[in-house]
Write a protein that holds these residues in place. Sequence first.
Motif, short mmCIF file in Angstrom:
data_model
loop_
_atom_site.label_atom_id
_atom_site.label_comp_id
_atom_site.label_asym_id
_atom_site.label_seq_id
_atom_site.Cartn_x
_atom_site.Cartn_y
_atom_site.Cartn_z
N GLU A 1 28.90 -27.42 17.46
CA GLU A 1 30.25 -27.59 16.92
C GLU A 1 30.21 -27.49 15.41
O GLU A 1 29.31 -28.03 14.75
N THR B 1 32.38 -27.88 11.66
CA THR B 1 33.51 -28.45 10.96
C THR B 1 33.76 -27.66 9.68
O THR B 1 32.85 -27.54 8.85
N GLU C 1 34.72 -26.62 5.91
CA GLU C 1 34.34 -27.38 4.71
C GLU C 1 34.95 -26.78 3.46
O GLU C 1 34.85 -25.59 3.22
#
Length: 224
Positions: A23, A25, A27
Amino acid sequence: MIKKALTVLLLALACIKGYSQSEFTPEWNFGVNFGPTFSTMSFVTTAPGFELNTKMLQQYKGGVSVRYITENRLGFIAELNYSQQGYEQKFEGETNSKYIHELAYLQIPFLTHIYFGRKGRVFVNLGPQISFLLADRKIKHLLNTDYNDDKVSAQYDLEVQNKFDYGLVAGMGFELRTGAGNFTIEGRYYMGFSDIYKSHKTDPFSRSANRVMSAAITYYMKPF
């Protein structure tokens, strides 16, 4: 029955663990950069037999950066830089003559950021750049003003006629990610597609484009 349930549970946990590892994320990073520039100019004259040779002029640039890493190994960078550029004329056999034309630009590159690695990353930046001329300055020390047919003198009396510059940037570097922020060191090459002087057949130059090599250290931090 219990064995089957445990097997299904273990498989489910393994799938969840694998998913969490893969996974990603997105930024955001904001940064400041500074480093030297090594610039010259690509000149082509309109008159056959006339040449204008230049050599590297070393100056500096600095600015601010915004980086958005959208997915694993891919992101985008926008910068706002103050860049000192220009050129120094190369005089064959005339060591005491000097002509330098310094240019200062507000520089805005839009770059695709491709990287490999985790805490230590190798990256490539590539994309277009637009620039707006802020100032120019000429430094003259000419001992021989009676130029032969193989020399060009039109540039001594010409101011920059096209204050908008555009071209392509390609860069490569290394990033170190730490708890105190991310540090990058990068080398770039800029090829200008526009000309600083008019380029009609009746003008002295058909080509007068910026060529800039640069290096910079950038400090990135995550705002949230």
